[in-house]
Motif scaffolding. Sequence first.
Motif, PDB file in Angstrom:
ATOM      1  N   SER A 172      -6.085   1.442   9.332  1.00 52.36           N
ATOM      2  CA  SER A 172      -5.582   2.307   8.557  1.00 52.36           C
ATOM      3  C   SER A 172      -6.741   3.300   7.918  1.00 52.36           C
ATOM      4  O   SER A 172      -7.457   2.750   7.105  1.00 52.36           O
ATOM      5  CB  SER A 172      -4.688   1.775   7.529  1.00 52.36           C
ATOM      6  OG  SER A 172      -4.071   2.531   6.589  1.00 52.36           O
ATOM      7  N   PHE A 218       0.811  -1.160   0.021  1.00 50.84           N
ATOM      8  CA  PHE A 218      -0.031   0.047   0.229  1.00 50.84           C
ATOM      9  C   PHE A 218       0.810   1.284   0.058  1.00 50.84           C
ATOM     10  O   PHE A 218       1.776   1.340   0.787  1.00 50.84           O
ATOM     11  CB  PHE A 218      -0.783  -0.083   1.224  1.00 50.84           C
ATOM     12  CG  PHE A 218      -1.790   1.432   1.295  1.00 50.84           C
ATOM     13  CD1 PHE A 218      -2.790   1.468   0.616  1.00 50.84           C
ATOM     14  CD2 PHE A 218      -1.538   2.457   1.924  1.00 50.84           C
ATOM     15  CE1 PHE A 218      -3.747   2.551   0.640  1.00 50.84           C
ATOM     16  CE2 PHE A 218      -2.065   3.241   2.383  1.00 50.84           C
ATOM     17  CZ  PHE A 218      -3.240   3.485   1.392  1.00 50.84           C
ATOM     18  N   SER A 246      -8.768  -8.185   0.828  1.00 45.66           N
ATOM     19  CA  SER A 246      -7.861  -6.905   1.478  1.00 45.66           C
ATOM     20  C   SER A 246      -6.349  -6.910   1.016  1.00 45.66           C
ATOM     21  O   SER A 246      -5.488  -6.371   1.573  1.00 45.66           O
ATOM     22  CB  SER A 246      -7.987  -7.193   3.041  1.00 45.66           C
ATOM     23  OG  SER A 246      -9.250  -7.004   3.538  1.00 45.66           O
ATOM     24  N   SER A 272      -1.691   3.072  -5.068  1.00 47.62           N
ATOM     25  CA  SER A 272      -2.904   3.774  -5.164  1.00 47.62           C
ATOM     26  C   SER A 272      -3.264   4.420  -6.699  1.00 47.62           C
ATOM     27  O   SER A 272      -4.194   4.100  -7.268  1.00 47.62           O
ATOM     28  CB  SER A 272      -3.459   4.481  -4.143  1.00 47.62           C
ATOM     29  OG  SER A 272      -3.266   4.079  -2.755  1.00 47.62           O
ATOM     30  N   ARG A 304      -6.166   5.706   5.668  1.00 44.68           N
ATOM     31  CA  ARG A 304      -5.716   5.484   4.449  1.00 44.68           C
ATOM     32  C   ARG A 304      -6.492   4.415   3.435  1.00 44.68           C
ATOM     33  O   ARG A 304      -6.973   4.504   2.418  1.00 44.68           O
ATOM     34  CB  ARG A 304      -4.349   5.822   4.167  1.00 44.68           C
ATOM     35  CG  ARG A 304      -3.948   7.219   4.571  1.00 44.68           C
ATOM     36  CD  ARG A 304      -2.348   7.366   4.389  1.00 44.68           C
ATOM     37  NE  ARG A 304      -2.008   7.438   3.132  1.00 44.68           N
ATOM     38  CZ  ARG A 304      -1.170   7.050   2.539  1.00 44.68           C
ATOM     39  NH1 ARG A 304      -0.122   6.816   3.014  1.00 44.68           N
ATOM     40  NH2 ARG A 304      -0.674   7.234   1.019  1.00 44.68           N
ATOM     41  N   GLN A 305      -6.007   3.303   3.954  1.00 43.85           N
ATOM     42  CA  GLN A 305      -6.447   2.031   3.267  1.00 43.85           C
ATOM     43  C   GLN A 305      -7.952   1.792   3.089  1.00 43.85           C
ATOM     44  O   GLN A 305      -8.428   1.553   2.240  1.00 43.85           O
ATOM     45  CB  GLN A 305      -5.943   0.815   3.953  1.00 43.85           C
ATOM     46  CG  GLN A 305      -4.253   0.650   4.005  1.00 43.85           C
ATOM     47  CD  GLN A 305      -3.724  -0.520   4.464  1.00 43.85           C
ATOM     48  OE1 GLN A 305      -4.437  -1.432   4.555  1.00 43.85           O
ATOM     49  NE2 GLN A 305      -2.335  -0.315   4.625  1.00 43.85           N
ATOM     50  N   LEU A 314      -6.404  -2.892   6.546  1.00 45.40           N
ATOM     51  CA  LEU A 314      -7.750  -2.113   6.440  1.00 45.40           C
ATOM     52  C   LEU A 314      -8.382  -1.677   7.596  1.00 45.40           C
ATOM     53  O   LEU A 314      -8.822  -0.365   7.827  1.00 45.40           O
ATOM     54  CB  LEU A 314      -8.754  -2.796   5.660  1.00 45.40           C
ATOM     55  CG  LEU A 314      -9.696  -2.284   4.729  1.00 45.40           C
ATOM     56  CD1 LEU A 314      -9.204  -1.174   3.931  1.00 45.40           C
ATOM     57  CD2 LEU A 314     -10.616  -3.256   4.012  1.00 45.40           C
ATOM     58  N   VAL A 337      -4.156  -3.795   0.837  1.00 47.77           N
ATOM     59  CA  VAL A 337      -4.663  -3.117   1.826  1.00 47.77           C
ATOM     60  C   VAL A 337      -4.675  -3.999   3.159  1.00 47.77           C
ATOM     61  O   VAL A 337      -5.762  -4.149   3.825  1.00 47.77           O
ATOM     62  CB  VAL A 337      -5.869  -2.562   1.549  1.00 47.77           C
ATOM     63  CG1 VAL A 337      -6.035  -1.390   0.642  1.00 47.77           C
ATOM     64  CG2 VAL A 337      -7.063  -3.460   1.004  1.00 47.77           C
TER      65      VAL A 337
END
Length: 594
Positions: A423, A380, A414, A385, A425-426, A420, A417
């Motif tokens: 986070s 990640f 997942s 991204s 952001r994830q 998840l 990520v």
Amino acid sequence: MSVSSTRISSPGKRVPIDPAYPRPQFRRRDWLSLDGSWSFSPSEQRDPSRVKWTHTIQVPFPPESRLSGLALDEELPVVWYRRTFRLPPEWQGSRFVLHFGAVDYRCEVWLNGHRAGGHEGGHTPFAIEVTDLLAEGEQVLSVRAEDPPTAFDMPRGKQDWKPAPHSIWYPRTTGIWQSVWLEPLAHSHIAKLRLTPDLTRFAVTAELEIAGAAEALELEFDLSLHGRSLAKGRVAVLAPTFVHTLHLADPGIDDARNELLWSPERPTLLDLTLTLRGEAAVFDRVESYVGMRSIETREGRFYLNGRPYFQRLVLDQGYWSESLLAPPSGEALKADVELAKAMGFNGVRKHQKLEDPRYLYWADRLGLLVWSELPSAYSFGSQASRRLVHTWLEAIERDFNHPSVVAWVPINESWGVPDLPASSRQRNLVAGLYRLTKALDDSRAVIDNDGWEHGTSDLFTVHDYSHDPSLLERRYGDRERWRSNGQRFTPGGRSLVVDGEEPPEAVFISEFGGIRYGEEAGGWGYSEADSSQSLLDRISGLVAKLKASDAIIGFCYTQFADTFQEQNGLLFADRRPKIPLEALAEVIGEGGRS
């Protein structure tokens, strides 16, 4: 070579379907395949004039595959390709566009020693206009592809980063792995076409982009079924992009309407011909098709053409032993669609692969639902991204017009990520991919993170490889058991949701089974069967429990065919059935309480 911008005249007859044609949803009569023998070199040079050509390769098969003629088992961070070709003399006066179906991962293209362009993304097509780079006589085309074998921030899908395939990952596919082809065009031509059926208005909306738009251009539409025209129109081209809606005559009663609708049971396709005309010439002619169908999800349930529909899918990795991600032929793609249907499935979940458009054509034509899944990155960060979003945008644009595609899956289990729940952001990436997909296409289902750790998702999907049918019954036997038992299930040690909300009453078991029955030692599955009959009995026990539940809205069995060390397919890797197809179809086919 001096080339002017002039017209291209096309005969009035429809373009026949060629199994080798790379883009069957958007067809023109004239094209030149550049597949076949190319010079090849695993060289890190930057200049095509300095490359020493050491091998010959058969394009579009990856150099790691047997059908490429090389079967290289070394790491190939950079590879070069080169071939020559000549233009058909009757194409004099055209513009020329060079097409690549897929090159993994980042590539640059030269024509006659001049850089023509490049692309990043190993699973989606790109095109380069090369008219001004053409020479007299022989043309020299060179391609450089970079594919770092251990890069985790690229969408790599099931391609292994280790030297040999392990666990659920398979041999790498480097460089060119879909067709390369050249297309002659007039200066004014149809550049893009997006088709959206609308059952409420009994209409088809076409969004178009016209390259080289000029005054006095008109676009003709002809929508037909079996040669009978259903709707015609002619519009003036007043801007490079515009929208036009074709209204069909509404038959008025369901029986007559159903004759025009697309479904796996009745895969009706309406033919669409687009003709771009000037005052005295035809500049372009494109042939396409549309499936009149609607997809809805309400309260976690799936509806096809306004009615609840129970999906019986099979997980399909899209690999072949001799050619890896590249199909051995166009006929092989059709055969895979036919085999899935013969086994009793009404759809496939294409796993970690954006499948060749020719496969989607046969799914459209023969009637097979497709879940399209973005190949995962495995780390990640901002770079990962960006690359995921870039590939996903191109995938949705490429496949929007295929009626067989009924669901988009941007994330699986997942992967990429891994943190998840903790986070933000994830979680934002997963939620953003869901929202972006719905913004680009709200006509299909979107599954945010297939298998577990759901946030916002149109279908609630769970991966459950329990081999005991009674355990499936305790978890999913009815809505009450799903609420009290199934919602506490933690597959792979993962929670089913990330936001603390209760899962819906409807659940889709999007991976189960995975039972190994093989001919070779060393393979694996999630459980074992010791004979063909035992495999059939085991599958029958699992499927019966899922079909009987009013909480289950569909399932996806793992998997279609053995894939290297993973020997849990319903078919051997060479597509020989492990179970008589008729017997399997009796178990899989029909049923379900959607």
